[in-house]
Design an enzyme around this catalytic site. Sequence first.
Site, PDB file in Angstrom:
ATOM      1  N   GLU A  15       0.377  -1.796  -0.005  1.00 55.92           N
ATOM      2  CA  GLU A  15      -0.424  -0.125  -0.260  1.00 55.92           C
ATOM      3  C   GLU A  15       0.742   1.020   0.025  1.00 55.92           C
ATOM      4  O   GLU A  15       0.144   1.801   0.380  1.00 55.92           O
ATOM      5  CB  GLU A  15      -1.357  -0.183   1.215  1.00 55.92           C
ATOM      6  CG  GLU A  15      -2.193  -0.964   0.821  1.00 55.92           C
ATOM      7  CD  GLU A  15      -2.600  -1.351   2.188  1.00 55.92           C
ATOM      8  OE1 GLU A  15      -4.118  -0.109   2.895  1.00 55.92           O
ATOM      9  OE2 GLU A  15      -2.714  -1.856   3.059  1.00 55.92           O
ATOM     10  N   SER A 145      -6.442  -1.795   2.337  1.00 53.05           N
ATOM     11  CA  SER A 145      -7.381  -1.476   0.955  1.00 53.05           C
ATOM     12  C   SER A 145      -8.052  -2.323  -0.332  1.00 53.05           C
ATOM     13  O   SER A 145      -7.887  -2.236  -1.003  1.00 53.05           O
ATOM     14  CB  SER A 145      -5.456  -0.258   0.053  1.00 53.05           C
ATOM     15  OG  SER A 145      -5.653   0.641   0.403  1.00 53.05           O
ATOM     16  N   TYR A 211      -9.277   2.578  -6.030  1.00 52.74           N
ATOM     17  CA  TYR A 211      -8.671   3.582  -6.376  1.00 52.74           C
ATOM     18  C   TYR A 211      -8.394   3.632  -7.632  1.00 52.74           C
ATOM     19  O   TYR A 211      -7.611   4.788  -8.091  1.00 52.74           O
ATOM     20  CB  TYR A 211      -7.190   3.393  -5.489  1.00 52.74           C
ATOM     21  CG  TYR A 211      -7.156   3.012  -3.779  1.00 52.74           C
ATOM     22  CD1 TYR A 211      -7.156   4.652  -2.988  1.00 52.74           C
ATOM     23  CD2 TYR A 211      -7.005   2.000  -3.498  1.00 52.74           C
ATOM     24  CE1 TYR A 211      -7.340   4.254  -1.923  1.00 52.74           C
ATOM     25  CE2 TYR A 211      -7.500   2.053  -2.377  1.00 52.74           C
ATOM     26  CZ  TYR A 211      -6.793   3.052  -1.607  1.00 52.74           C
ATOM     27  OH  TYR A 211      -7.294   2.923   0.156  1.00 52.74           O
ATOM     28  N   ARG A 250     -12.296   4.749  10.595  1.00 58.01           N
ATOM     29  CA  ARG A 250     -13.524   3.864   9.609  1.00 58.01           C
ATOM     30  C   ARG A 250     -13.740   2.945   9.695  1.00 58.01           C
ATOM     31  O   ARG A 250     -12.953   2.337   9.830  1.00 58.01           O
ATOM     32  CB  ARG A 250     -13.280   4.534   8.108  1.00 58.01           C
ATOM     33  CG  ARG A 250     -14.328   4.605   7.543  1.00 58.01           C
ATOM     34  CD  ARG A 250     -14.265   4.603   5.522  1.00 58.01           C
ATOM     35  NE  ARG A 250     -13.491   3.653   4.892  1.00 58.01           N
ATOM     36  CZ  ARG A 250     -12.367   2.798   5.005  1.00 58.01           C
ATOM     37  NH1 ARG A 250     -11.556   3.861   4.085  1.00 58.01           N
ATOM     38  NH2 ARG A 250     -12.214   1.750   4.065  1.00 58.01           N
ATOM     39  N   ASP A 252     -16.335   0.052   8.438  1.00 49.60           N
ATOM     40  CA  ASP A 252     -16.820  -0.517   7.187  1.00 49.60           C
ATOM     41  C   ASP A 252     -17.656  -1.837   7.471  1.00 49.60           C
ATOM     42  O   ASP A 252     -17.699  -2.602   8.147  1.00 49.60           O
ATOM     43  CB  ASP A 252     -16.048  -1.634   5.722  1.00 49.60           C
ATOM     44  CG  ASP A 252     -14.474  -0.373   5.548  1.00 49.60           C
ATOM     45  OD1 ASP A 252     -14.830   0.752   5.698  1.00 49.60           O
ATOM     46  OD2 ASP A 252     -13.708  -0.528   4.897  1.00 49.60           O
ATOM     47  N   GLU A 265     -15.334  -4.440   8.883  1.00 52.69           N
ATOM     48  CA  GLU A 265     -13.553  -4.255   9.955  1.00 52.69           C
ATOM     49  C   GLU A 265     -12.866  -2.454  10.574  1.00 52.69           C
ATOM     50  O   GLU A 265     -14.616  -2.058   9.783  1.00 52.69           O
ATOM     51  CB  GLU A 265     -12.357  -4.299   8.695  1.00 52.69           C
ATOM     52  CG  GLU A 265     -12.302  -3.650   7.223  1.00 52.69           C
ATOM     53  CD  GLU A 265     -11.522  -4.200   6.911  1.00 52.69           C
ATOM     54  OE1 GLU A 265     -10.338  -3.241   6.114  1.00 52.69           O
ATOM     55  OE2 GLU A 265     -11.598  -5.176   5.516  1.00 52.69           O
ATOM     56  N   ASN A 267     -10.745  -0.159  10.184  1.00 53.80           N
ATOM     57  CA  ASN A 267      -9.815   0.587   9.397  1.00 53.80           C
ATOM     58  C   ASN A 267      -8.804   1.956  10.352  1.00 53.80           C
ATOM     59  O   ASN A 267     -10.259   2.943  10.543  1.00 53.80           O
ATOM     60  CB  ASN A 267      -9.972   1.814   8.213  1.00 53.80           C
ATOM     61  CG  ASN A 267     -10.697   0.791   7.626  1.00 53.80           C
ATOM     62  OD1 ASN A 267      -9.968  -0.645   6.608  1.00 53.80           O
ATOM     63  ND2 ASN A 267     -11.613   0.486   7.151  1.00 53.80           N
ATOM     64  N   GLY A 271      -7.976   6.265   4.010  1.00 53.35           N
ATOM     65  CA  GLY A 271      -6.994   7.229   3.084  1.00 53.35           C
ATOM     66  C   GLY A 271      -7.367   8.086   3.680  1.00 53.35           C
ATOM     67  O   GLY A 271      -8.925   8.826   4.326  1.00 53.35           O
TER      68      GLY A 271
END
Length: 326
Positions: A15, A145, A211, A250, A252, A265, A267, A271
Amino acid sequence: MGKRVGVLMGGWGEEREISLKTGEAVVAALEALGHTVTRVFAGPGLDRALRAADLDVAFLSLHGRMGEDGRVQGLLELLEIPYTGSGVLASALAMDKPMAKKLFQLHNLASPRGYRVARADAGRALELHGDSGFPCVVKPAKGGSSVGLSVVHDAGALVPAVAQACRFGGEALVERFVQGQEVTVGILGDSVLGSCEVSSPREGFDYEAKYKGAGAQYFLPPRLSDTRRVNVETLALAAYRALGCRGYGRVDLMCSDTENDVVLEVNTLPGFTPTSLLPKIAARAGLDFPALVQGVLDRATRDESHVAEEGPAFAPTAPVPLRAVR
């Protein structure tokens, strides 16, 4: 007054490219806010670079293994440099997805059923899978990611998918596929900023979708009833707290077609690229990008480690002679 901020970016893993984009965006925002910024490229010799930089605080723009998993956080603790994001333990727990699942279960938070597969056992994936059924999701047990993520529809594709996921960290997580809406919840401090639904034509919101465009659509707020959206955001905050996270993050989740919401999960270093989800959520909440960066910086800290001023009285004793072990 401005601070001397070191933006840690780059890193060792897959990453790195995303980390560099995050780092440059954060550098630009911090400089516009009046801070003195030093780019610190993470890699071999990071400890020496941090000592030489003379920082007030470290802004972590790292992603994935060797950046988001507690190891860099531990180094900053030893160097007594405050840093953004979660502490050592919470970072490690969030990065280890199977371990995070166990914590979610202890807190009665729903998460898709799954199991861990080591690289050495990849060839036995079908045996380990048993009657778990298909489709299933296969991804690295420690990573971010959505690198190495696959949705597997039949037995013939399971072993290759597990082997692919094991390339990134040596272990895979295989979990039940949940059909529904993918929602991500942004958190700043200990409060929910808002949520966003991600819709992608690709099965699974993988690296390409995140991305490289790949037709992803974003809905702010998610296409949920107000009551269900609040419930999802409450579930996300509970998962964040269950792992002991702080600063920002964050979460998910999947909102399944059967009205069951599950945590995927957490984070701990999401990003900050132009396509990243947390800045989108913050913007809708009224925080532009520089304000979000400042909000994250304001919450930088270290783990508490107090030394008792007065310990119990004790008398030193004579050293105990060591005996040779035969």
